[in-house]
Design an enzyme around this catalytic site. Structure first.
Site, short mmCIF file in Angstrom:
data_model
loop_
_atom_site.label_atom_id
_atom_site.label_comp_id
_atom_site.label_asym_id
_atom_site.label_seq_id
_atom_site.Cartn_x
_atom_site.Cartn_y
_atom_site.Cartn_z
N TYR A 126 -13.18 0.85 24.98
CA TYR A 126 -12.22 1.56 25.08
C TYR A 126 -11.34 1.17 26.58
O TYR A 126 -10.49 1.74 26.82
CB TYR A 126 -12.57 3.17 25.29
CG TYR A 126 -11.53 3.94 24.78
CD1 TYR A 126 -11.49 4.68 23.51
CD2 TYR A 126 -10.76 4.74 25.62
CE1 TYR A 126 -10.72 5.52 23.00
CE2 TYR A 126 -9.67 5.62 25.30
CZ TYR A 126 -9.64 5.93 23.90
OH TYR A 126 -8.78 6.99 23.47
N LYS A 193 -25.47 2.49 18.15
CA LYS A 193 -25.56 1.39 17.00
C LYS A 193 -26.34 0.35 17.37
O LYS A 193 -26.00 -0.83 17.32
CB LYS A 193 -23.97 1.11 16.66
CG LYS A 193 -23.89 0.29 15.31
CD LYS A 193 -23.82 1.13 14.01
CE LYS A 193 -24.02 0.00 12.76
NZ LYS A 193 -24.20 1.28 11.47
N ASP A 226 -23.04 6.19 12.56
CA ASP A 226 -22.59 6.37 11.08
C ASP A 226 -23.61 7.50 10.41
O ASP A 226 -22.88 8.36 9.79
CB ASP A 226 -22.72 5.21 10.15
CG ASP A 226 -23.95 4.22 10.45
OD1 ASP A 226 -24.55 4.45 11.41
OD2 ASP A 226 -24.18 3.35 9.59
N ASP A 250 -14.99 9.03 21.32
CA ASP A 250 -13.60 9.51 21.04
C ASP A 250 -13.30 10.02 19.53
O ASP A 250 -12.71 11.02 19.37
CB ASP A 250 -12.52 8.07 21.18
CG ASP A 250 -11.32 8.48 20.94
OD1 ASP A 250 -10.56 9.33 21.36
OD2 ASP A 250 -10.65 7.65 20.17
#
Ligand code: NAD
Length: 366
Positions: A126, A193, A226, A250
């Protein structure tokens, strides 16, 4: 005698000035003494000042250390990626706090959700370190990656760089645990992740596990991003405080807003070690500007967070309860909170604020 707080008030643009005015009036109705310093930033001042950040606005915030901010339209033309991102960088507002709480009366598929998303605000993908294919900078980065990582990047591929530092990971996770401790929350979940991004997200996860040792009374766990999305949709009531890098934050904070009724009801705060800026999660909704139509609830809830930050816990609770009561009753609410969005009994931004003010025993002009 009660203390007077000085707060920088940034009206923003689009529907910003309307929801900021509604929120200011509701905060004043709590009886807390606030001296507002109105300062404009963003597209409303760029033509006059030649910059979206006039120095007097920045020094007001630096002096007062607290701001209530309306949404700012991001697109300012060439040279500015986002005013909101620039503001976070300028004041080192490293923590983005986004509560997602289900209020009775708000349309939602879920009965009980009370989550807090803590999003790292300054780095990760980001941060906008990007390279456009064909530019000399892109060529240099592509060559360096071919040499260092033994990976060929396609000649038609744009490149974005993800950075996760130990410094920023440590302070955001610490912020999440401190928030949990101060607010009687039971659990912190680190979202990552790390199974794929072993160095970047792996660093975030190992720092999170390390920081958690200083908070033995708070449960700590981690989830792969996920899987976290699926779990939040299936059983959001099992989660409490979630801490994560910028981009996941986000995305998941909009997901969490969706669990509790959408963007119109989601407050947020950008907090640094010195300065805090309170705002709604939603943007400037320009198509409704000047129509006295949109819901000021998200910014009002951010106002309640601001009162707590200023040490006015009782007033904060009173404001939140007044908002919750008006919404639960469902009569004097804006169109987005009605079961049928065309419902002619929906009230405007101003009238919603009036209803909240009356709930707190305040008087409003007839
Ligand atoms: P948006 O959040 O402004 O609006 C999207 C839609 O959500 C609106 O059209 C409306 O239907 C609904 N909505 C939003 N706020 C609402 C409210 N208070 N009450 C009722 N309905 C509401 O998103 P966008 O159109 O993608 O963004 C507009 C501008 O705002 C863009 O320039 C964007 O970059 C910027 N933005 C700013 C901030 C910020 O200042 N922190 C945050 C997000 C987006």
């Amino acid at each position: 005698m009660a203390r007077t707080h000085r707060v920088t008030l940034i009206p923003g643009d689009g529907t910003g000035p309307e929801i900021v005015d509604a929120t200011r009036r509701a905060i004043e109705a709590t009886g807390v003494a606030i001296e507002w310093e109105v300062q404009n930033i963003g597209m409303t001042v760029i033509e006059r000042s030649g910059t979206p950040f006039p120095p007097e606005a920045l020094s007001s915030l630096r002096r007062n250390k607290v701001a209530l901010k309306g949404p700012l339209t991001t697109e300012l033309g060439k040279g500015f990626r986002s005013v909101n991102v620039a503001l976070r960088k300028e004041f080192d507002l490293y923590a983005n706090l986004r509560p997602a709480k289900r209020y009775r009366g708000v349309q939602s598929r879920y009965e009980k959700v009370d989550l807090v998303i803590v999003r790292e605000n300054l780095e990760d993908l980001y941060a906008g370190i990007e390279f456009e294919p064909g530019t000399p900078e892109w060529r240099a980065v592509r060559t360096a990656i071919a040499t260092a990582a033994k990976q060929d990047i396609r000649a038609d591929a744009a490149i974005a760089i993800k950075t996760i530092s130990e410094y920023n990971s440590r302070r955001i996770v610490k912020f999440a645990f401190d928030h949990a401790r101060a607010n009687g929350r039971r659990k912190v979940t680190a979202v990552h992740k790390a199974n794929i991004m072993k160095f970047a997200d792996g660093l975030f996860l190992s720092v999170a596990a390390d920081v958690s040792k200083d908070y033995p009374e708070i449960q700590f766990e981690d989830r792969i991003v996920d899987n976290m999305c699926m779990q939040l949709v299936q059983k959001p009531e099992e989660y409490d405080v979630l801490v994560m890098p910028n981009l996941y934050g986000d995305i998941l904070s909009d997901l969490a807003a969706g669990l509790v009724g959408g963007l119109g009801v989601a407050p947020g705060a950008n907090i640094g070690s010195e300065i805090a800026v309170f705002e709604a999660v939603h943007g400037s909704a320009p198509k409704y500007a000047g129509q006295n139509k949109v819901n000021p609830m998200a910014l009002m809830l951010a106002g309640a967070m601001m009162l707590a930050h200023l040490g006015e816990a009782e007033a904060s609770r009173r404001l939140e309860k007044a908002i919750a009561d008006v919404v639960a009753e469902g009569r004097e609410v804006t169109y987005d909170l009605k079961a049928d969005r065309e419902d002619p009994s929906a009230v405007g931004t101003r009238e919603f604020a009036d209803a909240v003010i009356r709930r707190m025993g305040g008087r409003v002009a007839a």
